[in-house]
Every structure is written in structure tokens, then in C-alpha cells.
Design a protein around this motif. Structure first.
Motif, PDB file in Angstrom:
ATOM      1  N   LYS A   1       0.843  -1.189   0.000  1.00  0.00           N
ATOM      2  CA  LYS A   1       0.000   0.000   0.000  1.00  0.00           C
ATOM      3  C   LYS A   1       0.885   1.249   0.000  1.00  0.00           C
ATOM      4  O   LYS A   1       1.845   1.330   0.757  1.00  0.00           O
ATOM      5  CB  LYS A   1      -0.910   0.026   1.228  1.00  0.00           C
TER       6      LYS A   1
ATOM      7  N   GLN B   1       0.958   4.936   1.059  1.00  0.00           N
ATOM      8  CA  GLN B   1       0.139   5.639   2.038  1.00  0.00           C
ATOM      9  C   GLN B   1       0.702   6.990   2.473  1.00  0.00           C
ATOM     10  O   GLN B   1       1.915   7.225   2.429  1.00  0.00           O
ATOM     11  CB  GLN B   1      -0.044   4.757   3.283  1.00  0.00           C
TER      12      GLN B   1
ATOM     13  N   THR C   1      -4.720   5.777   1.978  1.00  0.00           N
ATOM     14  CA  THR C   1      -4.112   4.835   1.034  1.00  0.00           C
ATOM     15  C   THR C   1      -4.408   5.267  -0.394  1.00  0.00           C
ATOM     16  O   THR C   1      -5.573   5.503  -0.749  1.00  0.00           O
ATOM     17  CB  THR C   1      -4.641   3.413   1.259  1.00  0.00           C
TER      18      THR C   1
ATOM     19  N   GLY D   1      -6.482   1.941  -2.170  1.00  0.00           N
ATOM     20  CA  GLY D   1      -7.369   2.263  -1.063  1.00  0.00           C
ATOM     21  C   GLY D   1      -8.814   2.292  -1.522  1.00  0.00           C
ATOM     22  O   GLY D   1      -9.109   2.335  -2.719  1.00  0.00           O
TER      23      GLY D   1
END
Length: 459
Positions: free
Chosen positions: A274, A276, A289, A322
Motif C-alpha cells: 500500500k 500511504q 491509502t 485504497g
């Protein structure tokens, strides 16, 4: 000769993008292309339009192959150039409404560029080129789509009356209501820590990038000096959830400086990696995200096919996107973050409702290329479209403070480890672009269909 002129006109259009940034170029280029379309039969119009697309895309997107070779760059450009044949299907000598079919069909070109294939690559939309032109006030009234329409429509104008009408309509658009500045100032520090080396393996030495940003922050920022410290995308080059010493170092710095720190980093999850943004205040209080992932950068479409053509395919790990936006909060201050490639997504622009917008990016993978200035220019457009200030922070540059009209307040040089201090203002409300801009492409397509229907009735 017409085919050579088509390539030249496309190349002229490319001059609107960095490094030249010559905003009149699209008007010159599209006028020449439109002239060529009016004097050619269908088969020639198709090839002329394809060559125009190549002339525009090849120099503009050359940086995409800087570290991975020419094959991906050429494949992308030769594929996307196909979209430019759309006006050739509708513009023809002696047909009614040629000016408007040309403009609406160019809107359709850019819709295809930003959505196809996969999630598209709308980097070279001419609507991104007018932030320093007299048309820039239109960004808050209709965004990139409206600018594209006006550029094409003005380029195809063949009378002073038509040109005067467009100028009048454009002026009326600038009178539409926008956002409100509250005069509440927010002090920010943007940390450009730099990297040890440029390229795909900029973070090959674990924690090097992180330590550079940590040191730059501690060396340059005093306790209580600002309201928010912002690090760029990938500033933390290890998973903070797995390496406790890194996490504790950021917490300790937030405590020592008595200031929240927004960092950018990659974390691991059971579903995948991810990308982020994490707000330390001083512990991790909120996380965003990245949702709009970069094809061939953060995930690899058709991996088995790509592996046959590029030796770098195996270096691309698939990220997971995300599922929702995050509105970060620090006391009464609110902001949202877009991570690098996300500034290309018009839909994410329309979600910005907080006091200001942060853009975090990592340009180290593209070295000293036009990509750095082209991305900054897109961020300036997003500031004008959303009517919000943007702290734009990069690992290598160009880290910049942008006002709510897209103007550069201040910046720091590329490739220097430095901290940019400045003030931005809280903004509330939404621009006309954010509320109604999403419908403009559909309106353009409907308008094109209506024109075609009127042509059939008149034939």
C-alpha cells in the motif's frame, strides 16, 4: 507534404508542455491541423490525425522511457495516437458545424487518453497547458475539459464574429461563483530530503531516504515553528509497521518539534503493498491509502505479456488501492492528500472539500527530466480548479507552495536537500468545476451526436 505538416503541427503542440511551456503552441498547432483536415479526404484525414497525435505525444512523454528503455514509451505513444483520429471522422470540407465537431471531438480524445486502456494515461491533455495563459481563470469554471474545448474551438474559428462570441462566453464563465478564502493562515514546512541516487532503485539502501528526511527536518525546523510538517511520497522507504525503530524515530521527532508530521511511505498488508500518507501527531492518528494506482508502476497489467517485452517487468510489485478518501484533521485544520499519479484523476479533484490539498510525490525515479516540471504544472492546474492552496512536496523537486489560482508562491531548487517554509490560507466551498465539471464530457458527446443528427437532416 500534408503528412509532414501533421507531424510538425503535433510537435508544435508539444511545445506547450515543459520544458518549453509555451502556452500559445496548441492554438497554432490545432489551427494547422484543422486546416489540413478541411482540405483532405477521409483516408488522408485519418493518417494526418494519427501523425498529429504522434507528433504531440512522442516528445511530451519521452521521459517515460528514461530508465526502462524505449519500448514502453514508444508502445504507449503509438497506441494513444490512435485516439487522435476521432476528429477526422467528423470534420470535412463543406460540412456544417465543423468548428464545434472539431472541439467536441477533441474533448472525446482526451476522455480516451485519461481512461483507456486500463486506467488511462491523461498526462498530455492540452487542457493542462494554460495555467499561465489569459484563459487560466476558466479552470475554476469548467476545469481541464472546458479549457480543452475552448482551445480547440478558438483554433477552429474562421471569423471575427465567432472569435468574439467565444471570448464573450469565456468571460461570462469566469463570473461563476467559486471558493472563499477565510484569511486564516496555516504555517507549513515542506521537507525535500533528496535521495542518494536517481532511478528505479533510488531506495536500494534501506532507510537512506528516511534518514535524509529525518535529518533535514531536525536540522531546519524548530519546535512550534509551523502547524504542519510534510514529507513527500516514499520519504519513508521501509514499512513503519514492521520496523519499530523507524516508527519511533518519527514519533520522537513529532514530539520534539511539537508538530504533526505527514509522511509518505509504503506498507505491507495481507492483500499487497500500500502506498500511504500517514499523519503522526505524534502517534499515527490517520492514514490515507492511494486509490488511483499507476499502471506499469504500481501494478502490471498483462504481466505475462509485459515480461516478454521488458526486463524491468519483474521489478514491479502489485499494489492494492485504497477504498476511501481521508480528511486529515489537526485541531480546526482539515486537509486531504493526493499521492503523485492521483492528480491525473478528475474525480479525485472533485472530492476536495477540506481547507487545503496536499500533493506528495516522488520524482526520483524520473531523474532530471521534463516529468518533474510537467507534474508540477498539473498540480498548479488542480489548485486553480479546486480553488485551494497546495503544498506540493517531492523527494527531489520541484517542492513548491501553490496558491488557490495556481500561481507559484515560492519553491526550492531541484535535487537539493532543503526545507520550504511558508503560509497558506484556509479555503471553504467548492468551485463550479468541482460541482459540474464531471458532466462536461458527457455534454460534449451529446452535443456531437446532436450535430451529427442535424447534418443528416440537412443532407
Amino acid at each position: 507534404m500534408n503528412y509532414l505538416l501533421a507531424i510538425i503541427s503535433g510537435a508544435i503542440a508539444s511545445a506547450a508542455f515543459a520544458p518549453l511551456s509555451f502556452w500559445p503552441a496548441p492554438f497554432i498547432a490545432l489551427s494547422l491541423w484543422y486546416y489540413l483536415l478541411l482540405r483532405s479526404k477521409l483516408s488522408s484525414r485519418l493518417l494526418i490525425s494519427y501523425l498529429f497525435g504522434l507528433g504531440l505525444l512522442l516528445p511530451t512523454q519521452q521521459w517515460t522511457g528514461i530508465y526502462v528503455g524505449n519500448t514502453p514509451w514508444l508502445a504507449l505513444c503509438f497506441m494513444q495516437a490512435i485516439f487522435f483520429i476521432v476528429p477526422a471522422l467528423f470534420v470535412d470540407k463543406g460540412r456544417r458545424f465543423n468548428q464545434f465537431t472539431f472541439a467536441t471531438s477533441y474533448v472525446l480524445i482526451e476522455l480516451l487518453l485519461r481512461t483507456s486502456p486500463f486506467t488511462g494515461f491523461g498526462w498530455s491533455r492540452i487542457g493542462f497547458t494554460q495555467i499561465d495563459s489569459p484563459l487560466s481563470p476558466l479552470y475554476a469554471s469548467g476545469g481541464v475539459v472546458l479549457l480543452t474545448f475552448f482551445i480547440a474551438c478558438i483554433s477552429a474559428a474562421r471569423s471575427l464574429r465567432s472569435l468574439a462570441a467565444l471570448i464573450t462566453i469565456g468571460f461570462i464563465f469566469t463570473l461563476l461563483p467559486g471558493t472563499n478564502i477565510t484569511n486564516i493562515k496555516i504555517k507549513v514546512a515542506l521537507v525535500q530530503g533528496g535521495v542518494g541516487k536517481l532511478g528505479l532503485d533510488f531506495n536500494s539502501k534501506p532507510q537512506e531516504v528516511f534518514l535524509r528526511h529525518l535529518k533535514q527536518s531536525s536540522d531546519s525546523i524548530k519546535a512550534d515553528q509551523v502547524d504542519l510538517i510534510i514529507w513527500p511520497e516514499n520519504a519513508v522507504d521501509v514499512d513503519v509497521n514492521s520496523v519499530s525503530t523507524v516508527k519511533q524515530s518519527i514519533i520522537a521527532q513529532s514530539k520534539a518539534l511539537k508538530t504533526p508530521i505527514l509522511i509518505g511511505g509504503v506498507t505491507k498488508s495481507t492483500k499487497g503493498l500500500k502506498n500511504q500518507s500517514m499523519l503522526f501527531n505524534p502517534e499515527i492518528s490517520q492514514t490515507y491509502t492511494k486509490r488511483y494506482l499507476t499502471p506499469f508502476g504500481e501494478y502490471l497489467p498483462m504481466r505475462s505479456v509485459a515480461s516478454r517485452f521488458s526486463q524491468y517487468a519483474d521489478q514491479v510489485d502489485d499494489f492494492v488501492g485504497g477504498e476511501s478518501d481521508t480528511v486529515f484533521k489537526i485541531g480546526k485544520i482539515t486537509f486531504q492528500s493526493l499521492i503523485c499519479y492521483e492528480i491525473l484523476d478528475d474525480a479525485l479533484r472533485d472530492e476536495i472539500k477540506s481547507d487545503f490539498l496536499v500533493v506528495q510525490t516522488n520524482n526520483a525515479t524520473f531523474g532530471d527530466t521534463a516529468q518533474l516540471d510537467q507534474e508540477l504544472n498539473i498540480a498548479r492546474v488542480r489548485a486553480a480548479e479546486s480553488g485551494r492552496y497546495i503544498p506540493y512536496v517531492s523527494t527531489t523537486g520541484v517542492t513548491t507552495l501553490i496558491d488557490n489560482r495556481g500561481n507559484i508562491i515560492k519553491d526550492i531548487p531541484k535535487f537539493e536537500s532543503a526545507t520550504l517554509f511558508g503560509e497558506i490560507e484556509k479555503v471553504n466551498g467548492s468551485t463550479f468545476t468541482q460541482v459540474f465539471g464531471k458532466y462536461l464530457e458527457a455534454i460534449a458527446i451529446i452535443w456531437l451526436l446532436v450535430i451529427l443528427a442535424l447534418r443528416r437532416r440537412g443532407s
